[in-house]
Design a protein around this motif. Structure first.
Motif, short mmCIF file in Angstrom:
data_model
loop_
_atom_site.label_atom_id
_atom_site.label_comp_id
_atom_site.label_asym_id
_atom_site.label_seq_id
_atom_site.Cartn_x
_atom_site.Cartn_y
_atom_site.Cartn_z
N PRO A 45 35.08 31.51 29.56
CA PRO A 45 36.12 32.55 29.65
C PRO A 45 35.59 33.94 29.32
O PRO A 45 35.97 34.92 29.95
CB PRO A 45 37.15 32.12 28.59
N ASN A 46 34.70 34.01 28.33
CA ASN A 46 34.15 35.32 27.97
C ASN A 46 33.31 35.89 29.11
O ASN A 46 33.34 37.09 29.37
CB ASN A 46 33.29 35.21 26.71
N VAL A 47 32.56 35.02 29.78
CA VAL A 47 31.68 35.53 30.83
C VAL A 47 32.45 35.76 32.12
O VAL A 47 32.53 36.87 32.63
CB VAL A 47 30.47 34.58 31.04
N GLY A 70 18.26 34.30 20.18
CA GLY A 70 19.37 33.61 20.85
C GLY A 70 20.70 34.25 20.51
O GLY A 70 21.75 33.60 20.52
N TYR A 71 20.69 35.52 20.21
CA TYR A 71 21.90 36.19 19.71
C TYR A 71 22.08 37.57 20.32
O TYR A 71 21.10 38.28 20.61
CB TYR A 71 21.79 36.35 18.18
N GLY A 72 23.31 37.97 20.47
CA GLY A 72 23.68 39.35 20.76
C GLY A 72 25.09 39.47 20.24
O GLY A 72 25.84 38.49 20.28
N HIS A 73 25.46 40.62 19.71
CA HIS A 73 26.86 40.70 19.27
C HIS A 73 27.75 41.03 20.47
O HIS A 73 27.26 41.23 21.57
CB HIS A 73 27.03 41.61 18.05
N HIS A 74 29.06 41.04 20.26
CA HIS A 74 29.93 40.98 21.43
C HIS A 74 29.80 42.21 22.34
O HIS A 74 29.92 42.10 23.55
CB HIS A 74 31.38 40.68 21.04
N ILE A 75 29.51 43.38 21.75
CA ILE A 75 29.41 44.56 22.62
C ILE A 75 28.10 44.51 23.42
O ILE A 75 28.06 44.90 24.58
CB ILE A 75 29.56 45.86 21.80
N MET A 134 30.36 27.71 13.54
CA MET A 134 31.75 27.34 13.84
C MET A 134 31.85 26.50 15.10
O MET A 134 32.60 25.53 15.16
CB MET A 134 32.61 28.60 13.99
N ASN A 135 31.05 26.85 16.11
CA ASN A 135 31.15 26.10 17.37
C ASN A 135 30.59 24.68 17.24
O ASN A 135 31.01 23.79 17.97
CB ASN A 135 30.46 26.85 18.50
N LEU A 136 29.67 24.48 16.30
CA LEU A 136 29.21 23.11 16.05
C LEU A 136 30.18 22.38 15.11
O LEU A 136 29.99 21.22 14.79
CB LEU A 136 27.80 23.11 15.45
N TYR A 154 26.80 44.51 10.99
CA TYR A 154 27.75 43.93 10.04
C TYR A 154 28.40 42.66 10.59
O TYR A 154 29.45 42.24 10.11
CB TYR A 154 28.82 44.97 9.66
N HIS A 155 27.78 42.07 11.60
CA HIS A 155 28.38 40.87 12.21
C HIS A 155 28.12 39.64 11.34
O HIS A 155 27.17 39.60 10.56
CB HIS A 155 27.87 40.69 13.63
N SER A 156 28.94 38.63 11.54
CA SER A 156 28.91 37.48 10.62
C SER A 156 27.85 36.44 10.98
O SER A 156 27.45 35.67 10.12
CB SER A 156 30.28 36.79 10.63
N ARG A 157 27.41 36.35 12.23
CA ARG A 157 26.49 35.31 12.71
C ARG A 157 27.08 33.90 12.50
O ARG A 157 26.35 32.94 12.33
CB ARG A 157 25.14 35.41 11.99
N LEU A 158 28.40 33.81 12.49
CA LEU A 158 29.02 32.52 12.18
C LEU A 158 29.36 31.68 13.40
O LEU A 158 29.70 30.50 13.28
CB LEU A 158 30.33 32.75 11.40
N SER A 159 29.29 32.28 14.59
CA SER A 159 29.81 31.57 15.77
C SER A 159 29.11 30.23 15.99
O SER A 159 29.76 29.24 16.32
CB SER A 159 29.66 32.44 17.02
N ALA A 160 27.79 30.18 15.80
CA ALA A 160 27.08 28.92 16.06
C ALA A 160 27.58 27.84 15.10
O ALA A 160 27.93 26.73 15.52
CB ALA A 160 25.58 29.12 15.93
N VAL A 204 22.59 30.93 21.16
CA VAL A 204 22.65 29.73 20.31
C VAL A 204 24.08 29.20 20.17
O VAL A 204 24.27 28.00 19.96
CB VAL A 204 22.07 29.98 18.89
N ASP A 205 25.06 30.07 20.27
CA ASP A 205 26.44 29.65 20.03
C ASP A 205 27.16 29.22 21.31
O ASP A 205 28.37 29.02 21.31
CB ASP A 205 27.23 30.78 19.35
N ALA A 206 26.41 29.09 22.41
CA ALA A 206 27.10 28.86 23.69
C ALA A 206 27.55 27.41 23.87
O ALA A 206 26.74 26.49 23.84
CB ALA A 206 26.19 29.28 24.84
N VAL A 207 28.84 27.25 24.00
CA VAL A 207 29.46 25.98 24.40
C VAL A 207 30.44 26.41 25.49
O VAL A 207 31.07 27.47 25.38
CB VAL A 207 30.20 25.31 23.23
N ARG A 221 41.28 38.69 13.78
CA ARG A 221 41.66 38.72 15.20
C ARG A 221 40.60 38.06 16.09
O ARG A 221 40.92 37.40 17.07
CB ARG A 221 41.91 40.16 15.64
N GLN A 222 39.32 38.22 15.71
CA GLN A 222 38.28 37.59 16.53
C GLN A 222 38.43 36.08 16.53
O GLN A 222 38.21 35.42 17.54
CB GLN A 222 36.87 37.93 16.01
N ILE A 223 38.82 35.55 15.38
CA ILE A 223 38.83 34.08 15.26
C ILE A 223 40.21 33.50 15.60
O ILE A 223 40.33 32.61 16.44
CB ILE A 223 38.36 33.69 13.85
#
Ligand SMILES: Cc1cc2nc3c(=O)[nH]c(=O)nc-3n(C[C@H](O)[C@H](O)[C@H](O)COP(=O)(O)OP(=O)(O)OC[C@H]3O[C@@H](n4cnc5c(N)ncnc54)[C@H](O)[C@@H]3O)c2cc1C
Ligand code: SF4
Length: 552
Positions: A446-448, A403-408, A313-315, A305-311, A437-440, A346-348
């Motif tokens: 910070p996440n890593v 190029g994707y994995g959800h946060h868990i 948004m990050n661009l 049920y994830h949004s796949r929006l990070s890429a 794909v969303d890595a900037v 909360r995620q965003i």
């Protein structure tokens, strides 16, 4: 693609690949007779670190679409493609500076500290004034975070998130949070029963146009050996469905759809129009259950049920305000429950804004941090997915395919194993930066280093996110098809996560024995027999031989 306007210009306005928003500050104070925009594709962006092919294609295709939009609007632009052969951003910029001799260089704050330094160095060396503009894509500017963080010994996302809720009024009734609680996380830890998630709406994909196809050829030509594939194998991903973005309309949920040919489709939005469609699709089909299942994992189901929006948004194809307002409206109109909408917001508003504040407060020292003195190399299977642990095989194949994995998956499978393996933080940082794909860097680092590896010694997270294989067993069905047993730590069938967990605590017991939550686990370790503890140590040695390192 190179467009020369004159040999001199007033402002050279730089647009980086993650700054593709027309509302950006860079579009203010323009004189189109004298100013030139500037964009460059450089080889280092795909090679240092080596980037997943889908990540490179996403950035390059989105940049080319954006540049085309500017040209269509008669906005002068210098654009270097990979064919121009520039290795680094600095090489390309110096070339243009010598050609156009601008009175000033302007740029919105880049997403990476090193890029900001490179920009400053070029301007100093060429003796040209540099103006760094604020990145108003974000809801908060780095200064707001610094003021909030001042005097606090520990930073916690939850309090930052509350301060932004109050300031913006998002999901608020006057001064109180909607529903009475700030956080509905307790309702958001659901996992699937043995039947799994059932029918899921296929993920939206976009038909490749000429620009994306040309970019794809360039990626294959210039970076043939980079990891990952551009065209995922549709049989491995049951919820990937080709979807013509021009004809977005609800379709019946049917796994058979996933077997359609995806050869001419790309999984990620490369224009704002596509990003908005991706968001609509998410709100319509996935937001209502986003909260409940946001931590769950399931075999062959990368998106759930994830949004796949990070890429997108990050661009900056999509802004947080676009997204947050619509999500709140979905709750107020009764389309999605509060736990889902609050969880998403909360995620965003929370995590995304928080990690950016932390990034700019901690750089550049963060890159050097290694509080747990982790010195091992990342196992080779991180680049191939070829591993006998099913959870890692599933998560890594997914990364290579999409190029994707959800946060868990990022935190509690790939990140957890790397931490328990005691991987050098710099190595794991580079792997994450290249593979998703969303890595900037402002969001990845910070996440890593903070959340996942505890390399900052707890500045960001109150404790290391460590667990035995039992956690993965609870949150997924991965262990059902694995040769290892999540509950065992020292037998031949013992789950490597579980073995490494106790070994990790053994190494760090002094550091964590008084920790309010980990202290209990240290006591548990100390209650084990000496034979068992020794068997765990021996098994770790075997694991180190089983999983080779250093070939990538
Ligand atoms: C080790 C590790 C590395 C990560 N690296 C990245 C990265 O390089 N780029 C990246 O965008 N996110 C990263 N994240 C955060 C998160 O995993 C991704 O944002 C999320 O999985 C993207 O998928 P989605 O769009 O389907 O997200 P959803 O689960 O649908 O979440 C919605 C949105 O919330 C935001 N979000 C969620 N969690 C976070 C978070 N922890 N930090 C910042 N924003 C968040 C994202 O914009 C995301 O699109 C990382 C997390 C971990 C634990
Ligand atoms: S048993 Fe261990 S290695 Fe296997 S899937 Fe479960 S957690 Fe992963």
């Amino acid at each position: 693609m190179l467009m020369n306007k004159s040999n001199h210009c007033r402002h050279l306005n730089i647009i980086f690949g993650d700054q593709l928003n027309r509302t950006s500050e860079i579009f203010h104070d323009l004189d189109l007779e004298q100013d030139i925009f500037w964009m460059a594709e450089v080889r280092a962006a795909s090679l240092q670190p080596s980037s997943h092919k889908q990540r490179s294609l996403l950035f390059i295709s989105a940049m080319r679409h954006f540049a085309q939009e500017l040209r269509d609007d008669k906005i002068p632009i210098i654009y270097f493609t990979l064919d121009h052969g520039f290795e680094t951003f600095s090489d390309a910029l110096i070339h243009s500076v010598k050609e156009c001799r601008p009175q000033k260089i302007r740029s919105v704050l880049p997403g990476e500290y090193a890029v900001l330094q490179a920009l400053k160095q070029v301007c100093t060396a060429e003796n040209i004034p540099l103006e760094i503009l604020p990145d108003k894509h974000f809801i908060s500017l780095p200064g707001e975070f610094t003021r909030w963080a001042k005097g606090k010994t520990e930073w916690r996302m939850e309090f930052w998130y509350r301060s932004l809720r109050k300031r913006t009024g998002i999901l608020m009734e006057g001064s109180k949070p909607v529903g009475g609680d700030w956080n509905y996380d307790k309702n958001n830890r659901g996992h699937f029963d043995k039947y799994g998630p059932g029918m899921l709406k296929p993920a939206l994909m976009f038909e490749m146009d000429e620009i994306t196809r040309a970019a794809q050829n360039d990626i294959e030509k210039y970076f043939p050996n980079n990891a990952g594939v551009i065209k995922p194998d549709s049989t491995k991903s049951l919820t990937m469905h080709p979807f013509n973005s021009k004809s977005f309309k609800p379709i019946s949920s049917n796994r058979e759809n996933a077997k359609h040919d995806v050869t001419d489709f790309f999984g990620w939005a490369v224009t704002r129009e596509q990003a908005l469609e991706l968001f609509d699709h998410f709100v319509q089909y996935h937001l209502p259950l986003f909260g409940e299942y946001q931590d769950a994992m399931w075999t062959h189901e990368p998106w759930l049920y994830h949004s796949r929006l990070s890429a997108a948004m990050n661009l900056k194809l999509l802004g947080p305000v676009d997204v947050l307002d619509c999500a709140e409206a979905a709750y107020r109109q009764g389309h999605a429950p509060l736990n889902a909408v609050e969880g998403f917001i909360r995620q965003i508003l929370g995590w995304r804004e928080y990690v950016r504040g932390v990034y700019w407060s901690m750089m550049p020292s963060w890159l050097e941090m290694n509080a747990l003195d982790a010195q091992e190399s990342l196992p080779d299977f991180y680049w191939t997915g070829d591993v006998d642990m099913n959870c890692l095989q599933q998560s890594l194949h997914q990364v290579l395919q999409h190029g994707y994995g959800h946060h868990i998956q990022r935190l509690m499978v790939t990140g957890l194993f790397a931490q328990l393996w005691q991987t050098n933080p710099r190595e794991i940082h580079e792997w994450y930066l290249g593979m998703y794909v969303d890595a900037v860097e402002w969001v990845e680092l910070p996440n890593v280093l903070g959340m996942s590896q505890y390399a900052d010694g707890g500045a960001m997270a109150s404790k290391p996110y460590i667990a035995t294989g039992r956690y993965i067993n609870t949150m997924s069905n991965y262990c059902d098809n694995c040769k290892y047993k999540p509950d065992e730590s020292d037998t031949d069938d013992a789950c490597p996560f579980t073995t490494l967990y106790w070994h990790f605590l053994e190494k760090h017991k002094e550091r964590f024995e008084k920790h309010p939550r980990l202290g209990v686990q240290v006591k548990h370790l100390e209650s084990m027999t000496a034979e068992k503890r020794e068997a765990i140590t021996q098994r770790v040695k075997q694991l180190r031989q089983r999983y080779p390192v250093g070939n990538y």
